[in-house]
Design an enzyme around this catalytic site. Structure first.
Site, short mmCIF file in Angstrom:
data_model
loop_
_atom_site.label_atom_id
_atom_site.label_comp_id
_atom_site.label_asym_id
_atom_site.label_seq_id
_atom_site.Cartn_x
_atom_site.Cartn_y
_atom_site.Cartn_z
N GLY A 62 0.78 -1.23 0.00
CA GLY A 62 0.00 0.00 0.00
C GLY A 62 0.81 1.28 0.00
N ARG A 77 -9.34 -6.42 15.10
CA ARG A 77 -9.23 -7.39 14.01
C ARG A 77 -9.62 -8.81 14.42
NH1 ARG A 77 -3.59 -5.83 10.89
NH2 ARG A 77 -4.47 -4.03 9.80
C1 LIG Z 1 -1.30 -6.05 -0.11
C2 LIG Z 1 -0.31 -5.66 0.94
C3 LIG Z 1 -0.24 -4.34 1.39
C4 LIG Z 1 0.69 -3.97 2.34
N1 LIG Z 1 0.79 -2.65 2.70
C5 LIG Z 1 1.81 -2.27 3.51
C6 LIG Z 1 2.10 -0.89 3.72
O1 LIG Z 1 1.42 0.00 3.17
N2 LIG Z 1 3.15 -0.56 4.53
C7 LIG Z 1 3.96 -1.51 5.13
O2 LIG Z 1 4.91 -1.17 5.83
N3 LIG Z 1 3.72 -2.84 4.92
C8 LIG Z 1 2.68 -3.24 4.12
N4 LIG Z 1 2.49 -4.57 3.87
C9 LIG Z 1 3.51 -5.53 4.34
C10 LIG Z 1 4.78 -5.45 3.48
O3 LIG Z 1 4.47 -5.07 2.17
C11 LIG Z 1 5.55 -6.76 3.43
O4 LIG Z 1 5.73 -7.23 4.72
C12 LIG Z 1 6.91 -6.51 2.76
O5 LIG Z 1 6.69 -6.11 1.42
C13 LIG Z 1 7.82 -7.72 2.80
O6 LIG Z 1 8.98 -7.43 2.06
P1 LIG Z 1 10.10 -8.51 1.82
O7 LIG Z 1 11.14 -7.88 0.97
O8 LIG Z 1 10.48 -9.10 3.12
O9 LIG Z 1 9.34 -9.67 1.03
P2 LIG Z 1 8.61 -9.62 -0.40
O10 LIG Z 1 8.38 -8.24 -0.86
O11 LIG Z 1 7.43 -10.51 -0.32
O12 LIG Z 1 9.70 -10.25 -1.37
C14 LIG Z 1 10.10 -11.60 -1.25
C15 LIG Z 1 10.47 -12.12 -2.62
O13 LIG Z 1 11.15 -13.38 -2.51
C16 LIG Z 1 10.73 -14.21 -3.55
N5 LIG Z 1 10.97 -15.63 -3.21
C17 LIG Z 1 10.30 -16.37 -2.29
N6 LIG Z 1 10.76 -17.63 -2.30
C18 LIG Z 1 11.73 -17.71 -3.25
C19 LIG Z 1 12.55 -18.77 -3.75
N7 LIG Z 1 12.42 -20.02 -3.32
N8 LIG Z 1 13.46 -18.48 -4.71
C20 LIG Z 1 13.57 -17.21 -5.19
N9 LIG Z 1 12.80 -16.18 -4.78
C21 LIG Z 1 11.89 -16.43 -3.81
C22 LIG Z 1 9.26 -13.89 -3.68
O14 LIG Z 1 8.74 -14.29 -4.93
C23 LIG Z 1 9.24 -12.38 -3.49
O15 LIG Z 1 9.36 -11.68 -4.70
C24 LIG Z 1 1.55 -4.96 2.91
C25 LIG Z 1 1.48 -6.27 2.49
C26 LIG Z 1 0.56 -6.64 1.51
C27 LIG Z 1 0.51 -8.07 1.06
#
Ligand SMILES: Cc1cc2nc3c(=O)[nH]c(=O)nc-3n(C[C@H](O)[C@H](O)[C@H](O)COP(=O)(O)OP(=O)(O)OC[C@H]3O[C@@H](n4cnc5c(N)ncnc54)[C@H](O)[C@@H]3O)c2cc1C
Lengths: 505, 122
Positions: free
Chosen positions: A84, A331
């Site tokens: 978001g 929630r």
């Molecule tokens: C719809 C939505 C709205 C949100 N809004 C907010 C917000 O406004 N503000 C906020 O702070 N948080 C928000 N959150 C939470 C936040 O977006 C997530 O917690 C955050 O994006 C996680 O980031 P990350 O880099 O840890 O993981 P991700 O962004 O999920 O990235 C992980 C990546 O690893 C890849 N991956 C997984 N397994 C493998 C594998 N085996 N091999 C290779 N690649 C792999 C995945 O495909 C993915 O692309 C929201 C979450 C959602 C779902």
């Protein structure tokens, strides 16, 4: 087949690895040399969300030569790209321009301690909060645009400190970090699925990868081995899309619950890390949103639409036309009440939420919801009854009774706070609701410097790091909104510093 | 090359009921796109390296069509201007062609995972 032979040798090596202490290290090294590496890089990053993108850019900026990001999907960005776009930054320039000068990293930590309910890691939260302005600068420096003069107070925060990207999506950040990485020499590969780690005792030496993988078919693509000279950073996100795992760790998460996450949030890398000794914490702490709509995918507009619905309208069960909960409860309370609505075969009987159309017809939230057909404008209670198969007489009786409660500003049925409730006269905006699984507070245990902890020795697994939603034990029972984006961006900076110093040690 | 393809598409679209990208039987049981007929004459290797399970990558697409951000989209067809699939707010240049396009089958674009009413099959 030659890949298969390597794999067999590799399994033997991995098995011996578990007993590393009892064996002369030379025999282990020999086993590992049996692997034919297809290529090698200094730093390998698993996943391309906020965490992976920030880690990649920052490690590159630490002067590390070859940084490779592996992403299994056909797009960059994971949950981060669809998020978001809310980002909590104490002391951000917009906040200061609004005259809010009494905020600080410590104030943010205070709020997070309350929502963590004693299960949070205060030192980790403090470190992240202290890097918030660095995270903000990282965005600005790569060209991310935030909304002008927009800084508000969101749920559970005691100060207005959440800014939002221009288009209201994390994609505004991921695309910019990615493009900056491309310019600065980070290498990214799509459709590369991490299948396993190559260990040498308590040290990771590389990864086994399925190249040209086609999600979700695990038989697609072909296996390659990539050596990591300095570090492997796990940034693979949460596991909210892994239906089996989430039900095992929290049996109350009904399989009828959809998920707000990107399809790739399946957690297999987290499990692989665990299989190699990484310690999981808080796996059962999974956040759901009771504001989901079954008529749209992912996160959607429902949450925003229902900020009108919960306050100005009413939630009704389609089974009997009656209200069934305090629409303004938290929630967990609402999710549980909503999920009790089921047909005899146990399938969901999605409750409806309705509020008056006229007053909100130009509101963005309503315009979008109607446009995208996840809410409907209906003129009368009879129309609602027939569209959602609700007993009409009972629905009319309920609304009549409810309107009486609105006028009396008192809800004898559920003790809801009625200060914002409106008499429902129609035409109405009507949507359906069902909770959705949203965020995993649990994951791999890391030290403050982002090193993954081996549960058997309680010490770091050499060269293995994890940041972002894949980690656990940071937020405790509930994560506050707008803090994950901050955590991922900030920890991407922290991990780059750790890797630099670990590599020199 | 890029321009050539666009003209070709327009020409096909105007001159026949079958539009350029339509899915038809191509080789044996395999379906393919009418505008890609010339590729099939060279066998599968143009897109697939090795066997069928070894997936195609974007390189074959990009060779003829250009990079994602340079490929024109008929903006009058978009549900809203922001719904531009080749300049997506979520992915922009970070999306593979394969995220939305399938050569041998109809495929819902990645956007449809969340925006279920904006994008049909491609
Ligand atoms: C719809 C939505 C709205 C949100 N809004 C907010 C917000 O406004 N503000 C906020 O702070 N948080 C928000 N959150 C939470 C936040 O977006 C997530 O917690 C955050 O994006 C996680 O980031 P990350 O880099 O840890 O993981 P991700 O962004 O999920 O990235 C992980 C990546 O690893 C890849 N991956 C997984 N397994 C493998 C594998 N085996 N091999 C290779 N690649 C792999 C995945 O495909 C993915 O692309 C929201 C979450 C959602 C779902």
């Amino acid at each position: 087949m030659h890949n298969r032979r390597n794999f067999l040798k590799l399994s033997a090596g991995a098995a011996i690895g578990g007993m590393a202490a009892a064996l002369p290290s030379t025999s282990l090294a020999k086993e590992c040399q049996a692997i034919k590496w297809d290529e090698s890089h200094d730093v390998i990053i698993v996943g391309s969300g906020f965490a992976g993108l920030s880690a990649a850019l920052n490690t590159k900026r630490q002067g590390i030569k070859s940084v490779l990001v592996l992403e299994k999907m056909q797009v960059i960005g994971g949950n981060s790209a669809i998020n978001g776009g809310w980002l909590a930054i104490p002391k951000n320039p917009i906040q200061l321009a609004q005259g809010i000068e009494d905020d600080s990293p410590e104030e943010l930590v205070k709020d997070q301690i309350i929502s963590g309910r004693g299960m949070q890691n205060e030192a980790a939260l403090r470190q992240i909060a202290n890097r918030a302005l660095d995270a903000y600068e990282l965005c600005i420096g790569t060209g991310v645009k935030f909304r002008d003069s927009f800084n508000i107070q969101v749920g559970g925060h005691n100060k207005a400190r959440a800014i939002r990207t221009q288009h209201g999506t994390g994609g505004d950040i991921t695309t910019k970090l990615y493009e900056a990485g491309v310019r600065e020499g980070v290498e990214y590969r799509l459709q590369h699925y991490i299948e396993d780690f190559i260990m040498d005792g308590q040290e990771i030496v590389g990864v086994k990868v399925r190249k040209n993988y086609h999600f979700p078919d695990i038989t697609t693509g072909s296996t390659i081995y990539i050596k990591a000279n300095k570090a492997v950073i796990l940034a693979n996100g949460g596991f909210a899309r892994n239906m089996k795992l989430r039900e095992v760790v929290d049996p109350s998460l009904d399989p009828t619950l959809d998920c707000t996450n990107a399809l790739g949030a399946t957690g297999e890398v987290t499990l692989t890390a665990m299989a190699h000794g990484a310690l999981p914490v808080h796996m059962n702490l999974i956040q759901t949103g009771h504001w989901g709509s079954p008529d749209e995918g992912g996160f959607g507009w429902s949450n925003a639409l229902l900020s009108i619905g919960w306050h100005q309208g009413a939630a009704i069960s389609v089974l009997n036309g009656k209200r069934f909960m305090d629409e303004r409860a938290d929630r967990k309370t609402c999710s549980e009440a909503i999920m009790k609505n089921r047909y005899p075969d146990n399938s969901p009987a999605y409750p409806i939420v309705l509020f008056n159309y006229e007053k909100y017809k130009d509101d963005d939230r309503v315009v979008r919801a109607l446009r995208d057909k996840m809410a409907w404008k209906l003129d009368s209670l009879d129309e609602i009854a027939s569209k959602f198969n609700i007993p009409a007489a009972e629905l009319k009786r309920t609304i009549n009774e409810y309107n009486g409660h609105v006028s009396a500003r008192k809800d004898p049925l559920f003790n809801r706070k009625m200060d914002t409730a409106e008499v429902l006269t129609g035409p109405f905006v009507v949507s359906r609701i069902w909770p959705k699984v949203h965020y995993c507070m649990g994951g791999l245990k890391t030290d403050l410097a982002a090193r993954v902890i081996d549960g058997r020795s309680m010490s770091p697994i050499k060269k293995l790091y994890a940041i972002g939603e894949v980690t656990g034990g940071i937020h405790g029972e509930a994560r506050l909104s707008s803090t994950s984006c901050l955590e991922c961006l900030a920890m991407g900076i922290v991990v780059s510093e750790t890797i630099k110093s670990d590599a020199q040690a | 090359m890029n321009k050539f393809i666009v003209t070709l598409l327009l020409g096909l679209a105007l001159s026949s009921g079958v539009y350029a990208g339509e899915l038809v039987k191509m080789k044996g049981k395999t379906q393919g796109r009418t505008n890609h007929e010339f590729i099939y004459q060279d066998g599968c290797q143009g897109c697939h390296q090795g066997s069928g399970k070894k997936n195609a990558t974007d390189s074959a697409c990009v060779e003829c069509h250009g990079e994602i951000n340079s490929i024109p989209v008929d903006e009058s067809m978009l549900a809203i201007p922001e719904a531009h699939p080749h300049k997506s707010l979520h992915y922009n240049q970070g999306a593979s062609c394969l995220a939305c396009h399938g050569e041998h089958e109809k495929k819902a674009p990645v956007c449809a995972e969340c925006h279920r009413t904006w994008f049909g099959e491609m």
